[in-house]
Design a protein around this motif. Structure first.
Motif, short mmCIF file in Angstrom:
data_model
loop_
_atom_site.label_atom_id
_atom_site.label_comp_id
_atom_site.label_asym_id
_atom_site.label_seq_id
_atom_site.Cartn_x
_atom_site.Cartn_y
_atom_site.Cartn_z
N GLY A 1 20.55 38.42 10.77
CA GLY A 1 21.18 39.72 10.50
C GLY A 1 22.72 39.76 10.26
O GLY A 1 23.48 38.79 10.48
N SER A 2 23.35 40.82 9.86
CA SER A 2 24.71 40.83 9.70
C SER A 2 25.30 41.87 10.26
O SER A 2 24.80 43.10 10.57
N ARG B 1 29.75 43.91 10.40
CA ARG B 1 31.08 43.77 10.23
C ARG B 1 31.92 44.33 11.26
O ARG B 1 31.98 45.64 11.37
N ARG C 1 29.37 31.31 7.47
CA ARG C 1 28.76 32.43 7.93
C ARG C 1 29.53 33.57 8.02
O ARG C 1 29.10 34.79 7.73
N GLN D 1 33.31 39.65 8.59
CA GLN D 1 32.05 39.91 8.11
C GLN D 1 31.18 38.79 8.80
O GLN D 1 31.52 37.57 8.42
N ASN E 1 27.62 37.21 8.69
CA ASN E 1 26.10 36.88 8.17
C ASN E 1 25.42 35.91 8.93
O ASN E 1 26.09 35.05 9.70
N SER E 2 24.05 35.93 8.72
CA SER E 2 23.32 34.77 9.24
C SER E 2 23.34 34.68 10.81
O SER E 2 23.64 33.54 11.33
#
Length: 123
Positions: A16-17, A19, A67, A82, A84-85
Motif C-alpha cells: 500500500g501507500s 503520504r 518507492r 510519498q 509507495n509499495s
C-alpha cells in the motif's frame, strides 16, 4: 518559536501507500533543507530522504529508492513524503527535520525536529 509537525502516518497493508506531511513554522522555510528519518524499535534513527531548499536536489536511502518520493511546497511551508509499495520493514516512527544549509543524511546535522508519526505496515 520554530515548530515542525508531521502528519499522515497510520496502518497500511504491505504494498500500500501513504503520504506523510511535514509542516514548519517560525522559520524562513525556503532557506532550509528538510530530511525524513525513521526509527524502528531497538534500532538507530536512519536517513530516509532529503530535499534541498528549493527542492531541486533530492537524496534517498537505497532501501527506499524507487518507492518513496520527497517533494516540497515552499508556499505552504510543507514537505511531503510519498511512500509507495510499502513493506513491513518500513514500519517505524518517521521524523521530519530541518537544517539551514546543504542537504545532509545524518541526524546530527539537523537542527529542528518534529515529534514523529507512526507508520505501521502489516504483512
Amino acid at each position: 518559536q520554530v515548530q515542525v509537525v508531521e502528519s499522515g502516518g497510520g496502518l497500511v497493508q504491505a504494498g500500500g501507500s501513504l503520504r506523510l506531511s511535514c509542516a514548519a513554522s517560525g522559520l524562513t522555510f525556503s532557506n532550509y533543507a528538510v530530511g525524513w528519518f525513521r526509527q524502528a524499535p531497538g534500532k538507530e534513527r536512519e536517513f530516509v530522504a532529503a530535499t534541498s531548499e528549493s527542492g531541486a536536489y533530492t537524496a534517498y536511502a537505497d532501501s527506499v529508492k524507487g518507492r518513496f518520493t520527497i517533494t516540497r511546497d515552499n508556499a505552504k511551508n510543507t514537505v511531503y513524503l510519498q511512500m509507495n509499495s510499502l513493506k513491513p520493514e518500513d514500519t517505524a516512527v518517521y521524523y521530519c527535520a530541518a537544517r539551514n544549509g546543504l542537504v545532509r543524511t545524518t541526524p546530527n546535522h539537523f537542527t529542528y525536529w518534529g515529534q514523529g508519526t507512526q507508520v505501521t505496515v502489516s504483512s
